[in-house]
Write a protein that holds these residues in place. Structure first.
Motif, short mmCIF file in Angstrom:
data_model
loop_
_atom_site.label_atom_id
_atom_site.label_comp_id
_atom_site.label_asym_id
_atom_site.label_seq_id
_atom_site.Cartn_x
_atom_site.Cartn_y
_atom_site.Cartn_z
N TRP B 316 -8.23 30.11 36.94
CA TRP B 316 -6.80 29.89 37.19
C TRP B 316 -6.20 29.43 35.88
N ASP B 317 -5.57 30.38 35.19
CA ASP B 317 -4.94 30.12 33.90
C ASP B 317 -3.43 30.15 34.14
N VAL B 318 -2.80 29.02 34.02
CA VAL B 318 -1.41 28.84 34.45
C VAL B 318 -0.48 29.90 33.87
N ASN B 319 -0.67 30.21 32.59
CA ASN B 319 0.24 31.17 31.96
C ASN B 319 -0.22 32.62 32.06
N ARG B 320 -1.32 32.86 32.77
CA ARG B 320 -1.73 34.24 33.08
C ARG B 320 -1.98 34.28 34.59
N PRO B 321 -0.93 34.03 35.38
CA PRO B 321 -1.15 33.79 36.82
C PRO B 321 -1.80 34.96 37.56
N ASN B 322 -1.67 36.15 37.03
CA ASN B 322 -2.22 37.31 37.76
C ASN B 322 -3.54 37.81 37.17
N ASP B 323 -4.02 37.13 36.14
CA ASP B 323 -5.27 37.56 35.52
C ASP B 323 -6.31 36.46 35.74
N HIS B 324 -7.28 36.75 36.60
CA HIS B 324 -8.28 35.72 36.92
C HIS B 324 -9.61 35.95 36.20
N SER B 325 -9.59 36.85 35.20
CA SER B 325 -10.85 37.21 34.54
C SER B 325 -11.10 36.35 33.31
N GLN B 326 -12.29 36.48 32.75
CA GLN B 326 -12.63 35.77 31.51
C GLN B 326 -12.04 36.54 30.33
N PRO B 327 -11.47 35.82 29.35
CA PRO B 327 -10.97 36.52 28.17
C PRO B 327 -12.13 37.14 27.39
N THR B 328 -11.82 38.23 26.75
CA THR B 328 -12.87 38.90 25.95
C THR B 328 -12.44 38.93 24.50
N GLY B 329 -13.38 39.21 23.65
CA GLY B 329 -13.10 39.35 22.22
C GLY B 329 -12.52 38.08 21.64
N ASN B 330 -11.43 38.25 20.87
CA ASN B 330 -10.82 37.10 20.21
C ASN B 330 -9.77 36.43 21.10
N ASN B 331 -9.66 36.87 22.33
CA ASN B 331 -8.67 36.27 23.23
C ASN B 331 -9.20 34.95 23.81
N HIS B 332 -8.29 34.19 24.35
CA HIS B 332 -8.68 32.92 24.96
C HIS B 332 -7.72 32.61 26.10
N TYR B 333 -8.12 31.70 26.96
CA TYR B 333 -7.22 31.21 28.01
C TYR B 333 -5.99 30.61 27.34
#
Lengths: 126, 744
Positions: B316-333
């Motif tokens: 549950w990432d507040v600013n990505r409310p519709n994406d419940h997956s783990q970030p990949t690559g250089n991305n982060h929550y």
């Protein structure tokens, strides 16, 4: 014959020291109290500070009036604090405990101050 | 988040004259904002948080700024160098078998707050108000975790053991896990996790561990029963309850790297201190993010993992409310989102986990927060454990810039409904001393909540406050009225005058006085006020709710970036950062915002005494069955170990000291609580409030006690670990009491 230091007794020196302490407290009250009053806070401190300052100065001058001014300030303090917080021991503690202890010491100086005054009268310096 | 500095205070009327000193707060450092009547929208940051720097934003060149939030995570930040964990579909989580914590054995204490309800109520009744004064030490256990020479004291173990069957399970302040014999305290096993000193964030604390019974591993096999723990260095660890060996089938050899997806960070920036709840087979983890560092601190993301395999389920990432997956690559929550550091509560029946949230990073400046963040900060968020989406949100402070983040764990109980049927309810204590009672099915208040105007003169430009704030009018407020000049205290008129000037020099219009830069502002209740992580205990038989709480105002001021640099404030991940360069509860850089923050207790800094009159800590019993009336209330904690200049006075005067750590209530009618800074544990008659027994602990009792039965007799355990911020002595001792003849 009491112990003397210069031409003063030990109790007279202690009275002087007490007078100086009261002057310092009075100064803090006047300066801080003026600040507080200008910030819209209580005027008690600046008024009480003037009494303390005067009392301390007279005590250092060896005048009984100084002790009575302090005791007057103490009476003012008690009346003010009861008016401000009522009979609440926790709240009376910071307002009155220290000043009352100091007041007991000041009361003990009254005979000393009287003696100093008498001596000056004999010398014709009052 | 939590605190800094001391709050130790006290009485003692000595004729001591404080130095003739000018008010030593900071000089005006900039222009204040013009008063405004503007009604702010939900937030000033745009949706999706476009303020957050992107990969292409050049990193700040200032030596007082942290690295780009897109900088890669350095290798040592993943403490055990664990490989990434894979994901699985939440629908594939195996059906959970009934857990010990759902219905603990009579003498057990199977979860942090006794059982899944987190009531901190034990049905044990051997110890009563009549015999409690005979309690004696049965045994002591040394965890071995305390500051070694050369280490700054950051210790406050805050540990509550759990007791299941033949074992007492607990963790040390640095996350070593152990099983003890509940009658003798003898160590049955110990699992050392080799946590580094550098990983200690603001506080070395481990509030407890979680007991889990597997549906996949058959009984009798290793890791059928497991102990799960979240650590300061961000690992989720599962060990076998019988042997203490790592559960090979969980995560990577028994461990999950919780730094995965959090991006740039340093050890001690993010950490776990609470036992993770397990709801319908999903272990839910939150973590604290060090306060005051920078706007783009690591994310406050809440995550669910499969309790059997340790595989990732949802975020549950507040600013990505519709994406419940783990970030990949250089991305982060998404960074800087509200974190949750309090213990969460699970609800198997509704499939929810109740998350008490804190604030977005940079607590005292809200103009850069997104509308999504503003909806969920300082709130109770009910997350669906199947999806990681909120089912409902109840906010306790709108646009919090006071660090009124929620430290308490929610307690589940039944409230009588309008038709006589019990309503599944949740009690949410707050640092404001407002206690909210909600229907846990939809988050609607059961007891009335009013939105009241919150005057906010002179706000910071571009950062308006909300016009109203919620008040729980159906519950007794755990606070004293707004401060007045005549509430100033001291040993003498000298320090009282000093505090009166300090009071008048600050901005203060009550609880929601907005932050200011032209002069200090008083924050009352402060971030250590009201109810904190000790939470509340509730006796479902008598309907009595026990709450201990604090009266500890703060004296804060925003400072310009230039002034913050002059003060040497920098975020913890700044390569130039040295300890003392801004901490969790004290001054903070708030890098990435226009301001730094200076936070001090509202005290006379020359005597170390609080400026406001005592009491500073209270304990209250509320009758929840008959109109939420206060049954009894009195100050908690004596002046024996406190005094001016930090000197103990030895006075038995129950002045009411600041307290941290909660209570236990028992069927025997006894409340056990330590918490106060007088380093004592007490037994209190639940119905009268009378203290029937007390004992001096070897260290500060800043932990929740617990009670259990072993060998037919009742024991009471308290971790006397002390608390660096509360300035109580640190020890590594768990002290366990029992009535005579039952000493181990």
């Amino acid at each position: 014959m009491p112990t003397t230091y210069g031409n003063r007794t030990l109790t007279e020196w202690l009275t002087l020291v007490l007078g100086v302490v009261i002057i310092l407290v009075g100064l803090f009250f006047v300066i801080g109290g003026a600040d507080l009053a200008m910030l819209g806070g209580s005027v008690y401190y600046v008024l009480c500070g003037i009494l303390l300052l005067a009392g301390g100065v007279f005590m250092v001058m060896g005048r009984t009036l100084g002790a009575f001014l302090y005791l007057g300030a103490l009476a003012y303090t008690w009346i003010w604090s009861l008016w401000e917080v009522g009979f609440s021991p926790v709240d009376l503690l910071p307002r009155d405990f220290g000043p009352t202890l100091l007041g007991i010491l000041v009361a003990l100086t009254i005979p000393v101050l009287r003696r100093m005054e008498t001596r000056r009268t004999l010398r014709g310096t009052v | 988040m939590r605190r800094s500095h001391l709050l130790a205070t006290a009485a003692c009327a000595t004729l001591a004259w404080a130095p003739l000193a000018a008010n030593a707060q900071f000089a005006p450092a900039g222009s204040g904002g013009a008063p405004t009547s503007t009604v702010p929208g939900p937030g000033n940051g745009s949706s999706g948080n476009s303020f957050e720097p992107t990969e292409n934003t050049p990193a700040s060149k200032s030596r007082f700024s942290g690295p780009s939030p897109y900088a890669p995570q350095a290798p040592g930040v993943n403490a055990a160098n664990l490989p990434d964990i894979g994901s699985m579909d939440p629908n594939d989580v195996p059906q959970m078998v009934p857990q010990q914590s759902a219905n603990p054995a009579h003498g057990d204490w199977a979860a942090y707050g006794h059982d899944d309800s987190q009531m901190r109520y034990s049905p044990l009744s051997e110890i009563t108000p009549q015999n409690a004064d005979q309690l004696q030490v049965a045994f002591r256990y040394h965890t071995g975790s305390y500051p070694r020479p050369g280490q700054v004291n950051k210790w406050a173990a805050e540990t509550t053991p759990i007791k299941v069957g033949d074992g007492l399970y607990m963790c040390s302040a640095q996350n070593d896990i152990m099983k003890l014999d509940p009658t003798t305290g003898k160590e049955i096993w110990r699992h050392n996790i080799n946590e580094k000193y550098e990983s200690i964030p603001y506080t070395a604390a481990c509030k407890g561990v979680t007991y889990f019974t597997s549906s996949q591993v058959p009984e009798g096999q290793p890791c059928h029963n497991r102990i799960l723990e979240g650590t300061l260095d961000m690992r989720l660890i599962a060990v076998d309850a019988a042997t203490g060996n790592l559960c090979e089938g969980f995560g990577n050899g028994g461990q999950v790297n919780l730094m995965q997806g959090l991006g740039e960070s340093v050890p001690g920036f993010v950490s776990m201190t609470t036992p993770p709840p397990i709801v319908n087979g999903v272990v839910v983890v939150n973590h604290e993010v060090l306060d005051g560092q920078r706007r783009w601190a690591p994310s406050g993301v809440i995550r669910g993992y499969d309790a059997e395999s340790g595989k990732f389920l949802w975020a549950w990432d507040v600013n990505r409310p519709n994406d419940h997956s783990q970030p990949t690559g250089n991305n982060h929550y998404s960074r800087g989102t509200p974190n949750s550091w309090a213990a969460m509560t699970g609800d198997n029946a509704l499939g929810l986990v109740y998350v008490p949230t804190g604030n977005s990073a940079s607590d005292y400046y809200s103009a850069l927060r997104s509308p999504e963040e503003n909806k969920v900060s300082s709130a109770v968020v009910a997350l669906d454990v199947k999806t990681g989406s909120p089912r409902w949100v109840f906010q306790t402070v709108h646009k919090d810039v006071w660090d009124y983040d929620i430290g308490s764990q929610a307690t589940l109980m039944d409230m009588p409904g309008p038709d006589g049927q019990p309503v599944p309810a949740l009690i949410m204590p707050t640092k404001r001393g407002q206690t909210f009672v909600l229907d846990r099915r939809d988050g609607k208040p059961i007891l009335p909540v009013e939105e009241r105007p919150a005057p906010s003169p002179g706000v910071i430009p571009g950062d308006p406050r909300t016009p109203t704030q919620p008040w729980s009018t159906g519950m007794p407020a755990l606070r004293v009225p707004d401060l007045k000049e005549t509430d100033m205290w001291g040993m003498s008129p000298i320090d009282q005058l000093f505090c009166r000037i300090k009071f008048r020099r600050a901005n203060y219009v009550g609880e929601f006085t907005p932050p200011s830069i032209d002069k200090p502002w008083i924050e009352y209740p402060g971030y250590n006020g009201g109810s904190d992580w000790g939470s509340m205990s509730y006796d479902p038989q008598s309907g009595i709710l026990i709450a201990n709480w604090n009266i500890t105002p703060m004296y804060d001021q925003l400072v310009t970036r230039k002034k913050a640099d002059e003060l040497g404030l920098m975020p913890i991940d700044d390569p130039n950062y040295k300890p003392g360069g801004g901490g969790a509860e004290g001054n903070g850089a708030m890098d990435g915002t226009p301001y730094g923050i200076v936070v001090t207790p509202f005290w006379d800094q020359y005597t170390g005494m609080m400026c406001n009159r005592p009491p500073y800590g209270m304990i209250t019993a509320i009758d929840m069955k008959h109109g939420q009336k206060v049954l009894w209330q009195h100050p908690l904690g004596t002046a024996r170990a406190n005094g001016p200049w930090g000197l103990p006075t030895g006075l038995p005067w129950e002045i009411g000291t600041p307290n941290n750590g909660g209570s236990v209530v028992t069927a025997g009618g006894v409340v056990f609580i330590a918490a106060a800074t007088d380093n004592q544990i007490r037994a209190i008659d639940e119905h009268t409030g009378k203290v029937v027994w007390s004992a001096v602990l070897p260290g500060g009792g800043q932990a929740n006690p617990m009670t259990y039965e072993a060998n037919g007799h009742q024991y009471v355990a308290i971790m006397a670990g002390g608390h660096h911020f509360m300035m109580t002595p640190v020890s590594d001792q768990l002290v366990v009491y029992a009535l005579p003849d039952h000493k181990g």
